[in-house]
Design a protein around this motif. Structure first.
Motif, PDB file in Angstrom:
ATOM      1  N   ASN A 130       3.235   3.246  28.910  1.00 58.05           N
ATOM      2  CA  ASN A 130       3.872   1.975  28.694  1.00 58.05           C
ATOM      3  C   ASN A 130       3.273   1.408  27.298  1.00 58.05           C
ATOM      4  O   ASN A 130       4.175   0.956  26.334  1.00 58.05           O
ATOM      5  N   GLN A 133       4.554   3.381  24.387  1.00 61.58           N
ATOM      6  CA  GLN A 133       5.974   2.910  24.108  1.00 61.58           C
ATOM      7  C   GLN A 133       5.887   1.731  23.221  1.00 61.58           C
ATOM      8  O   GLN A 133       6.683   1.764  22.109  1.00 61.58           O
ATOM      9  N   THR A 134       4.903   0.832  23.541  1.00 56.41           N
ATOM     10  CA  THR A 134       4.992  -0.299  22.884  1.00 56.41           C
ATOM     11  C   THR A 134       4.382  -0.117  21.454  1.00 56.41           C
ATOM     12  O   THR A 134       4.894  -0.579  20.319  1.00 56.41           O
ATOM     13  N   LEU A 136       4.730   2.426  19.892  1.00 58.25           N
ATOM     14  CA  LEU A 136       5.943   3.280  18.955  1.00 58.25           C
ATOM     15  C   LEU A 136       6.710   2.243  18.200  1.00 58.25           C
ATOM     16  O   LEU A 136       7.188   2.426  17.418  1.00 58.25           O
ATOM     17  N   GLN A 137       7.063   1.264  19.170  1.00 57.25           N
ATOM     18  CA  GLN A 137       7.992   0.275  18.659  1.00 57.25           C
ATOM     19  C   GLN A 137       7.406  -0.568  17.644  1.00 57.25           C
ATOM     20  O   GLN A 137       8.139  -1.290  16.863  1.00 57.25           O
ATOM     21  N   THR A 138       6.158  -0.906  17.626  1.00 56.64           N
ATOM     22  CA  THR A 138       5.501  -2.019  16.741  1.00 56.64           C
ATOM     23  C   THR A 138       4.994  -1.059  15.741  1.00 56.64           C
ATOM     24  O   THR A 138       4.943  -2.017  14.381  1.00 56.64           O
ATOM     25  N   GLU A 140       5.164   1.084  12.505  1.00 56.80           N
ATOM     26  CA  GLU A 140       6.105   1.817  11.688  1.00 56.80           C
ATOM     27  C   GLU A 140       5.928   3.198  11.232  1.00 56.80           C
ATOM     28  O   GLU A 140       4.348   3.502  11.240  1.00 56.80           O
ATOM     29  N   TRP A 144       4.579   9.956  18.467  1.00 64.12           N
ATOM     30  CA  TRP A 144       4.053  10.284  19.818  1.00 64.12           C
ATOM     31  C   TRP A 144       4.067  11.993  19.994  1.00 64.12           C
ATOM     32  O   TRP A 144       5.251  12.634  20.007  1.00 64.12           O
TER      33      TRP A 144
END
Ligand code: PLP
Length: 346
Positions: A130, A133-134, A136-138, A140, A144
Motif C-alpha cells: 500500500n 502505491q502511495t 508511486l502516486q506522489t 513523479e 516500482w
C-alpha cells in the motif's frame, strides 16, 4: 578485468559437498550465490530488472526506484542504484533487521518505514505494498521494480543462475533444489530446463507457514524464503514437487553446513540442505543434485549462528549438528600433518 562492481554479479562458484551427508550416495553441488557482491542471488534480478527497464525507457535519468523489501533484493537494488545513479526508496517494516537497514543506508538507500500492519489483512506485506502505491502516486518519475510479478526477475535466473549451473555440469543434472519466495529463481530455472530439454526434476523448497504452495500462513522466524501471499510469478507446473522446511530445519542445516563443509550460508540454504535430507532415500543412487544457496551467513550471526538465540527459540538442540558429523580419517591425517594430533580439537 571487471568494468565495475556490477559486472562481478553472477558466475558464482559451484562447489561439491562431500562431508555434510556422509552416508548419502548422491552427488551434491551447491551454487554459492552469496559470492555476488551484494551478498545474495538477488543481485541478479535487481540489476536485470533495472537494465530491462532502462532499455524500455521506464527507468531513465532522474527516476526514483521504489521497492518493498526487507532484505536481499533491497540490498541488491541499493547497490545497483548507487552505481547507476538512481535514487532508491526501500519500503521496510519493523521486522527488518537493524543490520540490513544499516547496509541499505550505507549504499545510500532511503528507508521508508511502515510502522503498522495493514488493518484489513493484519499483514505487514500488504501494508508495505500500500505504501509503495502511495509513493508511486506522489513521486513523479518513479518506478516500482515489483519483484513478485516482474518477469525480468525470473529472466535473470534463466540467463544467469541456471545457465551457469547447466554449463558447468554439462546439462547432466538430475535434481535441482531451489527455495522460493517471489518464485523468480524457481520460474527462471524451470523455464530454462524446459526450453533446453534437460532431464532435471525440480524440488521447490518452501517454508512451513508460507502460502506459496497452499496452506495457512503462520509466523516464521527465518527471513528469505517463503511468502505470506502467492506471488504472480508462481506457477503450479514449475516444480515437480514441493518440500517444506521448518525454521528448525534451517538452523540445523546451516549449522551442519558450516561444521562439515566450512560454508557459512544463510537460512534458506540450510533449509535446502534439509530438503535433500528429507527426500534422499527416494532419489536414485549417484544422482547429480544442484542446490541453490541464495545467500551467505553473515546476516544471520545474531540468529542462526547465535547459540543464545537458538537456545531461546528451540532449546538445547546442539546435538542435532554435533553428533551428525564425524571426523573424517583424511582430515585426521591432514590435521596431524599440519598441527600434531593433540592440538586439534573438535
Ligand atoms: C535468502 C533467500 N532465499 C531464497 C529466496 C527465494 O528466492 P526467490 O524470490 O527468487 O523465490 C530469497 C528471496 O528473497 C532469499 O532472500
Amino acid at each position: 578485468m571487471n568494468q565495475s562492481i556490477l559486472s562481478t554479479i553472477g558466475n558464482t562458484p559451484l562447489v561439491r559437498l562431500t562431508n555434510v551427508l556422509p552416508d548419502c550416495p548422491l552427488r551434491l553441488f551447491a551454487k554459492l550465490e552469496g559470492f555476488n557482491p551484494g551478498g545474495s542471488a538477488k543481485d541478479r534480478p535487481a540489476l536485470h530488472i533495472l537494465y530491462e527497464a532502462m532499455g524500455t525507457g521506464a527507468v531513465k535519468a532522474g527516476t526514483v526506484v521504489i521497492e518493498s523489501s526487507s532484505g536481499n533484493l533491497g540490498i541488491g537494488l541499493a547497490q545497483a542504484c548507487r552505481y547507476l545513479g538512481f535514487r532508491f526508496i526501500c519500503v521496510v517494516d519493523p521486522k527488518t533487521t537493524t543490520q540490513n537497514i544499516r547496509i541499505l543506508k550505507a549504499y545510500g538507500a532511503e528507508i521508508d518505514l511502515v510502522a503498522e500492519p495493514d488493518p484489513v489483512t493484519g499483514e505487514f506485506l500488504q501494508a508495505r505494498i500500500n505504501r509503495v502505491q502511495t509513493l508511486l502516486q506522489t513521486i513523479e518519475n518513479s518506478f516500482w521494480t515489483n519483484q513478485y510479478a516482474n518477469l525480468s526477475n525470473a529472466q535473470a535466473h534463466y540467463l544467469g543462475t541456471m545457465d551457469e549451473i547447466a554449463t558447468e555440469l554439462d546439462g547432466e543434472i538430475d535434481y535441482l533444489f531451489v527455495s522460493t519466495s517471489t518464485c523468480g529463481t524457481l520460474r527462471g530455472c524451470a523455464e530454462y530446463i524446459r526450453d533446453h530439454h534437460l532431464r532435471t526434476k525440480i524440488f521447490a523448497v518452501d517454508a512451513c507457514g508460507s502460502v506459496i504452495f497452499g496452506g495457512k500462513p503462520f509466523k516464521r522466524l527465518i527471513p528469505g524464503h517463503g511468502a505470506a501471499r502467492r506471488p504472480e510469478l508462481f506457477g503450479a507446473d514449475l516444480a515437480d514437487e514441493c518440500v517444506r522446511v521448518t525454521d528448525l530445519d534451517c538452523v540445523v542445516g546451516c549449522r551442519r553446513l558450516v561444521r562439515s563443509e566450512a560454508i557459512l550460508a544463510g537460512g534458506s540454504s540450510g533449509g535446502v540442505l534439509m530438503a535433500v535430507e528429507q527426500v534422499k532415500d527416494r532419489i536414485p543412487r549417484r544422482a547429480t543434485c544442484a542446490l541453490i544457496f541464495h545467500d551467505r551467513g553473515e546476516r544471520y550471526l545474531e540468529t542462526i549462528y547465535s547459540d543464545e538465540w537458538v537456545e531461546e527459540h528451540f532449546g538445547d538442540i546442539a546435538h542435532l549438528w554435533q553428533d551428525q558429523w564425524e571426523l573424517q580419517p583424511w582430515m585426521m591425517a591432514t590435521s596431524r600433518f599440519l598441527e600434531g594430533p593433540k592440538s586439534v580439537r573438535y
